[in-house]
Scaffold this active site. Structure first.
Site, PDB file in Angstrom:
ATOM      1  N   LYS A  37       3.100 -15.271   2.808  1.00 16.13           N
ATOM      2  CA  LYS A  37       2.974 -16.019   1.546  1.00 16.13           C
ATOM      3  C   LYS A  37       4.399 -16.358   1.120  1.00 16.13           C
ATOM      4  O   LYS A  37       4.867 -15.965   0.045  1.00 16.13           O
ATOM      5  CB  LYS A  37       2.229 -15.133   0.519  1.00 16.13           C
ATOM      6  CG  LYS A  37       1.881 -15.817  -0.794  1.00 16.13           C
ATOM      7  CD  LYS A  37       0.799 -16.848  -0.683  1.00 16.13           C
ATOM      8  CE  LYS A  37       0.554 -17.540  -2.012  1.00 16.13           C
ATOM      9  NZ  LYS A  37      -0.241 -18.769  -1.896  1.00 16.13           N
ATOM     10  N   ASP A  42      -3.376 -18.008   2.082  1.00 15.77           N
ATOM     11  CA  ASP A  42      -4.523 -18.708   1.499  1.00 15.77           C
ATOM     12  C   ASP A  42      -5.078 -19.725   2.492  1.00 15.77           C
ATOM     13  O   ASP A  42      -6.297 -19.850   2.671  1.00 15.77           O
ATOM     14  CB  ASP A  42      -4.167 -19.349   0.145  1.00 15.77           C
ATOM     15  CG  ASP A  42      -2.764 -19.933   0.093  1.00 15.77           C
ATOM     16  OD1 ASP A  42      -1.997 -19.709   1.052  1.00 15.77           O
ATOM     17  OD2 ASP A  42      -2.435 -20.616  -0.877  1.00 15.77           O
ATOM     18  N   ASP A  98     -11.502  -8.244   7.228  1.00 14.96           N
ATOM     19  CA  ASP A  98     -12.876  -8.142   6.723  1.00 14.96           C
ATOM     20  C   ASP A  98     -13.536  -9.522   6.755  1.00 14.96           C
ATOM     21  O   ASP A  98     -14.709  -9.661   7.114  1.00 14.96           O
ATOM     22  CB  ASP A  98     -12.892  -7.604   5.279  1.00 14.96           C
ATOM     23  CG  ASP A  98     -13.069  -6.087   5.239  1.00 14.96           C
ATOM     24  OD1 ASP A  98     -12.691  -5.432   6.221  1.00 14.96           O
ATOM     25  OD2 ASP A  98     -13.590  -5.571   4.233  1.00 14.96           O
ATOM     26  N   TYR A 130       0.821  -1.214   0.000  1.00 15.57           N
ATOM     27  CA  TYR A 130       0.000   0.000   0.000  1.00 15.57           C
ATOM     28  C   TYR A 130       0.858   1.267   0.000  1.00 15.57           C
ATOM     29  O   TYR A 130       0.402   2.327  -0.413  1.00 15.57           O
ATOM     30  CB  TYR A 130      -0.943   0.029   1.210  1.00 15.57           C
ATOM     31  CG  TYR A 130      -2.053  -1.005   1.163  1.00 15.57           C
ATOM     32  CD1 TYR A 130      -2.174  -1.894   0.105  1.00 15.57           C
ATOM     33  CD2 TYR A 130      -2.982  -1.085   2.186  1.00 15.57           C
ATOM     34  CE1 TYR A 130      -3.180  -2.845   0.079  1.00 15.57           C
ATOM     35  CE2 TYR A 130      -3.991  -2.031   2.164  1.00 15.57           C
ATOM     36  CZ  TYR A 130      -4.079  -2.908   1.104  1.00 15.57           C
ATOM     37  OH  TYR A 130      -5.081  -3.848   1.083  1.00 15.57           O
ATOM     38  N   ASP A 137      -5.527  -6.514   5.893  1.00 17.15           N
ATOM     39  CA  ASP A 137      -6.704  -5.783   5.433  1.00 17.15           C
ATOM     40  C   ASP A 137      -7.794  -6.771   5.003  1.00 17.15           C
ATOM     41  O   ASP A 137      -8.964  -6.674   5.402  1.00 17.15           O
ATOM     42  CB  ASP A 137      -6.274  -4.898   4.241  1.00 17.15           C
ATOM     43  CG  ASP A 137      -7.327  -3.897   3.835  1.00 17.15           C
ATOM     44  OD1 ASP A 137      -8.330  -3.770   4.550  1.00 17.15           O
ATOM     45  OD2 ASP A 137      -7.133  -3.246   2.798  1.00 17.15           O
TER      46      ASP A 137
END
Ligand code: NAD
Length: 352
Positions: free
Chosen positions: A186, A219, A247, A141, A243
């Site tokens: 990851k 994942d 959610d 970001y 992020d």
């Protein structure tokens, strides 16, 4: 205590929910004999419209002169066509960078009274009580961005120092909780994640020998969050993964309208905001759930002002109104009566 808390309502429902949080803070001040000065500042689309800048200097100065900052939400379709560097969301990123709040804490503990509000099976939700720690000022970001007509680039960078400081916050939190940290990366694909795992593997046993450490690929983490959510205690991860996962985790609690967050640095000033956005679909209709923002105010009292009793008073007031059966639309079951943002905020302030 006499102190200043900057209030940044922002856009959309941000205005509505911060208004209710201010009522809760005023009720706390009255009950416990504090003097909270609560000046408002502009941020996001509102600031862009008024001053041509989503994070004006006046807001930066106000925040830096305050003990803590309470924010609603920024953004909305009105500003969809604004160039990237001036978008409302930029204002939020600038605020986080200005305060250097590198660790975003998002507690997820479904309220037992709201059983049934989550789309997840009830038996999987029993005992769910996790704290997600998201790195907030690094990663993709904040990396260099490039764009031509046919290609686009977002650079993701992490340094050892950035990873270490957020791991320390996760380790400290786990020490006061159930003693487990799950680090999400990851590392099978991304170089930044390989560094993340290397630093975690070195730092955690050295600085937190009593903490159990689990590593998950993002994942797999997305899947385990739904298949075994009660197994998590503290989850620590980089900016973008955090992020997205938070959610997803919000659905365990039933609604984004119930989830607060705290963004901290190594000092005491912090930024407190609900995890949801400006919800343009329900803005200005008195439909937003103010609980996430009011719970964010409780986190502000706890982490920045060290007012634990006052924080608990807010949390208890929310439990009380939920036990009394008060529900905004997002947490109501079919056939349950629904009240608006203002009525919910008034009831919580009265319960305090
Ligand atoms: P959103 O979080 O605003 O809304 C997602 C859904 O959840 C909507 O259906 C909304 O009605 C509902 N919802 C959210 N908060 C609620 C509440 N308190 N009570 C009841 N229902 C609630 O996400 P979005 O629609 O993807 O984004 C809208 C705007 O917000 C975009 O411009 C986005 O960039 C911005 N945004 C800002 C922040 C922030 O300020 N921190 C975070 C996320 C999104």
């Amino acid at each position: 205590m006499k102190t200043t808390i900057a209030i940044l309502p922002g856009d959309g429902i941000g205005n509505e929910v911060t208004r209710e949080a201010v009522k809760a803070l005023a009720a706390i001040a009255q009950k416990f004999g504090h003097e909270f000065n609560l000046p408002e500042g502009l941020i996001g689309g509102a600031a862009l419209d008024a001053e041509g800048n989503p994070f004006p200097d006046s807001t930066a100065a106000l925040c830096k002169d305050s003990s803590a900052v309470l924010l609603g939400a920024v953004g909305g379709p009105t500003w969809d066509k604004v160039p990237t560097e001036n978008r409302p969301e930029r204002g939020l990123l600038q605020l986080r960078a200005a305060l250097n709040v590198f660790a975003n804490l998002r507690p997820v503990a479904p309220h037992p009274i709201l059983a049934g509000a989550s789309p997840i099976r009830q038996d999987l939700l029993e005992g769910v009580d996790m704290m997600v720690v998201r790195e907030l000022t690094g990663g993709i970001y904040f990396g260099k961005k490039e764009r031509s007509a046919d290609s686009a680039t977002d650079v993701c960078t992490y340094t050892r120092t950035e990873i270490e400081r957020v791991l320390r916050i996760a380790g400290k939190l786990a020490t006061g909780r159930r003693g487990k940290v799950t680090s999400v990366d990851k590392s099978n694909v991304l170089e930044t994640s390989r560094l993340w795992r290397e630093v975690t593997t070195e730092l955690m046993p050295k600085e937190f020998p009593n903490i159990e450490v689990e590593h998950l690929l993002v994942d797999a983490a997305a899947m385990h969050l739904l298949s075994r959510p009660a197994d998590f205690d503290v989850i620590v991860t980089e900016n973008m993964f955090g992020d997205i996962l938070t959610d997803e985790a919000s659905m365990l609690a039933g609604s984004m309208g119930m989830l607060p967050s705290a963004s901290l640095n190594e000092g005491t000033i912090g930024l407190y905001e609900p995890i949801h956005g400006s919800a343009p679909d329900i803005a200005h209709q008195d439909k937003a759930n103010p609980c996430a923002t009011i719970l964010s105010a409780a986190m502000l009292l706890r982490h920045s002002l060290k007012l634990e009793e006052e924080a608990i008073a807010i949390e208890n007031a929310i439990t009380q109104v939920l036990m009394d059966g008060l529900r905004t639309g997002d947490i109501a079951k079919e056939n349950e009566a629904v009240i608006g943002t203002t009525a919910m905020g008034d009831a919580i302030a009265a319960a305090i």
